[in-house]
Design an enzyme around this catalytic site. Structure first.
Site, short mmCIF file in Angstrom:
data_model
loop_
_atom_site.label_atom_id
_atom_site.label_comp_id
_atom_site.label_asym_id
_atom_site.label_seq_id
_atom_site.Cartn_x
_atom_site.Cartn_y
_atom_site.Cartn_z
N ASN A 88 -40.50 -55.95 8.55
CA ASN A 88 -39.95 -55.61 7.24
C ASN A 88 -39.26 -54.25 7.25
O ASN A 88 -38.99 -53.68 6.20
CB ASN A 88 -41.05 -55.59 6.18
CG ASN A 88 -41.67 -56.95 5.96
OD1 ASN A 88 -40.98 -57.96 6.05
ND2 ASN A 88 -42.96 -56.99 5.71
N HIS A 121 -46.29 -61.97 -5.40
CA HIS A 121 -47.08 -61.62 -4.21
C HIS A 121 -48.59 -61.75 -4.47
O HIS A 121 -49.06 -61.52 -5.58
CB HIS A 121 -46.76 -60.17 -3.84
CG HIS A 121 -47.27 -59.73 -2.52
ND1 HIS A 121 -48.43 -59.01 -2.38
CD2 HIS A 121 -46.78 -59.91 -1.27
CE1 HIS A 121 -48.63 -58.74 -1.10
NE2 HIS A 121 -47.64 -59.28 -0.40
N GLU A 150 -41.16 -59.65 -9.45
CA GLU A 150 -40.73 -58.84 -8.31
C GLU A 150 -39.23 -58.60 -8.39
O GLU A 150 -38.52 -59.34 -9.08
CB GLU A 150 -41.08 -59.55 -7.01
CG GLU A 150 -42.58 -59.68 -6.84
CD GLU A 150 -43.00 -60.33 -5.52
OE1 GLU A 150 -42.18 -60.43 -4.61
OE2 GLU A 150 -44.17 -60.73 -5.44
N SER A 185 -40.80 -62.06 -1.77
CA SER A 185 -41.11 -61.80 -0.36
C SER A 185 -40.97 -63.01 0.53
O SER A 185 -40.70 -62.87 1.72
CB SER A 185 -42.51 -61.20 -0.23
OG SER A 185 -43.45 -61.96 -0.93
N ASP A 190 -42.60 -55.28 -9.23
CA ASP A 190 -42.93 -54.88 -7.87
C ASP A 190 -41.66 -55.04 -7.04
O ASP A 190 -41.20 -56.15 -6.82
CB ASP A 190 -44.06 -55.79 -7.36
CG ASP A 190 -44.41 -55.56 -5.90
OD1 ASP A 190 -43.65 -54.88 -5.19
OD2 ASP A 190 -45.45 -56.10 -5.46
N HIS A 211 -39.47 -55.20 -1.74
CA HIS A 211 -38.40 -55.56 -0.81
C HIS A 211 -37.02 -55.10 -1.27
O HIS A 211 -36.05 -55.26 -0.53
CB HIS A 211 -38.38 -57.08 -0.60
CG HIS A 211 -39.65 -57.59 -0.02
ND1 HIS A 211 -39.93 -57.53 1.32
CD2 HIS A 211 -40.74 -58.12 -0.60
CE1 HIS A 211 -41.14 -58.02 1.54
NE2 HIS A 211 -41.66 -58.38 0.39
N LYS A 252 -41.84 -51.23 3.88
CA LYS A 252 -40.66 -52.02 4.21
C LYS A 252 -39.49 -51.08 4.54
O LYS A 252 -39.51 -50.46 5.57
CB LYS A 252 -40.38 -53.02 3.09
CG LYS A 252 -41.26 -54.26 3.20
CD LYS A 252 -42.41 -54.30 2.26
CE LYS A 252 -43.32 -55.49 2.50
NZ LYS A 252 -44.34 -55.62 1.48
C1 LIG Z 1 -45.65 -56.09 1.10
C2 LIG Z 1 -45.83 -56.31 -0.34
C3 LIG Z 1 -46.88 -55.73 -1.04
C4 LIG Z 1 -47.97 -54.99 -0.35
O1 LIG Z 1 -47.57 -53.74 -0.03
P1 LIG Z 1 -48.37 -52.96 1.13
O2 LIG Z 1 -47.92 -51.57 0.97
O3 LIG Z 1 -47.96 -53.60 2.41
O4 LIG Z 1 -49.82 -53.14 0.84
C5 LIG Z 1 -46.92 -55.87 -2.41
N1 LIG Z 1 -46.00 -56.60 -3.06
C6 LIG Z 1 -45.00 -57.22 -2.41
C7 LIG Z 1 -44.02 -58.00 -3.19
C8 LIG Z 1 -44.90 -57.10 -1.04
O5 LIG Z 1 -43.93 -57.74 -0.39
#
Ligand SMILES: *Cc1c(COP(=O)(O)O)cnc(C)c1O
Length: 385
Positions: free
Chosen positions: A47, A133, A175, A179, A204, A207, A236
């Protein structure tokens, strides 16, 4: 049933469904190349979308941070773990994203758990995109609030769910970039539906941050939306790890009282905060623009070249370019064939994705060169013949 039987049964079930997960120790896992057992592969699984995990300025910043502060924070941020480095990073993040406050968390998973646990009460309702997620859906399931899921990116469905009567308050969760499919959320529509219902929005953007929008400010900035709670993560595009919650002054102060993942957990090492600040500086700079430009070229190149393959592409404009195969066994076989030909890809299976949509989750990065994408396409077309 004994403990041992319960564990053995669960493992047997996973094995029989071709769904047993394993980890593989790697000599190197992020960046253009992945190294495993003395072999080098083109890496289509990380990522690390901008190649920041290997950026010399970021590596140097981490080293200098460790020289200055030592390697650990020494405690929770509420005790002695909140350093000048943490404060400066929070200030930079808040200013960059146009929020009054940013609060650092050790991971995106922890941030999502903490925010939802701290905000939601018994009479409340969370309405989340059904492809959200695991960290969001699990937090929602664990909270005392009711959880409703709306069809993926379906704003009319969201509005219908928001209109149902509720005693408490409502939080809409989605999001920026999803993801597993790599597609964008229609954030402007989602925000409008949310505001109309008097609810709050939590996005969130794990990405999207660093990649989308001017200066890499993310999906919300790109779509001119300002959710009440914005979660960005650093595992990421930032190339490190950790996360931040962007919010108002009062929400930040509230989280400092009630977010247990902050209060009862050791703060990230100050050196990591120094490195994150260096990564942010690159992301905002011309170097960042070049990286985003290069990534965009790779994405366009891949999508054009992948036309005519037997596998379905998603509507993704992002660095996440899944090829949907369907069943688990052929997906694993395709991943193994690609690996034999020097391309490292990850097969993603249910329950991480819906049943019948096992896929290769290909990720492209600015660390790739044009020839990497060409090679991947050649191999994919070759497998078909
Ligand atoms: C990767 C991810 C997370 C988790 O984040 P980390 O810092 O790896 O714990 C949370 N939400 C989404 C949408 C993700 O892709």
């Amino acid at each position: 049933m004994s403990w041992q039987q319960r564990i053995d049964n669960a493992l047997t079930q996973r094995r029989e469904a071709d769904a047993l997960r394993r980890r593989q120790p790697l000599a190197r896992g992020a960046g253009r190349w992945l190294e495993c057992d003395g072999q080098r592969y083109r890496n289509f699984s990380s990522n690390d979308y901008l190649g920041m995990s290997q950026h010399p300025a970021v590596i140097r910043a981490w080293q200098q941070g460790a020289e200055q502060y030592g390697v650990g924070s020494g405690g929770s941020g509420h005790v002695t773990g909140f350093s000048h480095a943490h404060r400066d990073l929070e200030t930079d993040l808040a200013q960059w994203l146009g929020y009054p406050r940013a609060l650092l968390f050790i991971s995106g998973f922890a941030a999502n758990q903490a925010v939802i646990a701290a905000l939601m009460g018994e009479k409340d309702r969370i309405i989340a995109d059904r492809l959200s997620h695991a960290s969001l859906l699990e937090a929602a399931a664990l909270s005392p609030a009711a959880l409703r899921r709306f069809q993926h990116n379906d704003t009319p469905h969201l509005s219908r769910l928001l209109a149902a009567s509720v005693e408490g308050l409502q939080l809409v969760v989605t999001e920026g970039v999803f993801s597993m499919d790599g597609d964008n959320a229609p954030l402007a529509d989602v925000a409008e539906a949310t505001a109309q219902a008097g609810a709050w929005l939590m996005v969130d953007d794990a990405h999207g941050i660093g990649v989308n929008g001017e200066q890499g400010r993310g999906s919300c900035w790109q779509q001119a939306v300002r959710p009440e709670v914005l979660v960005v993560t650093f595992g990421k595009a930032f190339g490190l790890s950790g996360a931040a919650v962007l919010c108002s002054e009062s929400v930040a102060d509230y989280l400092l009282q009630f977010a247990r993942h902050l209060i009862y957990s050791t703060a990230m090492p100050p050196a990591q905060a120094v490195a994150l600040r260096a990564s942010l500086a690159v992301i905002r700079s011309d170097d960042g623009d070049e990286r985003r430009g290069k990534l965009a070229q790779h994405i366009a190149h891949f999508r054009e070249g992948a036309q005519g393959l037997d596998y379905q592409l998603t509507a993704s404009e992002s660095a996440i370019q899944p090829l949907i195969v369907g069943k688990n066994a052929p997906t694993l076989a395709l991943a193994a064939t690609l690996r034999q030909r020097g391309c490292w890809v990850t097969a993603i299976r249910p329950p991480t994705v819906p049943a019948g949509t096992a896929r290769l989750r290909l990720t492209l990065t600015a660390a790739h060169e044009r020839e990497d994408i060409e090679n991947l396409l050649e191999v994919l077309h070759g497998v078909r013949e």
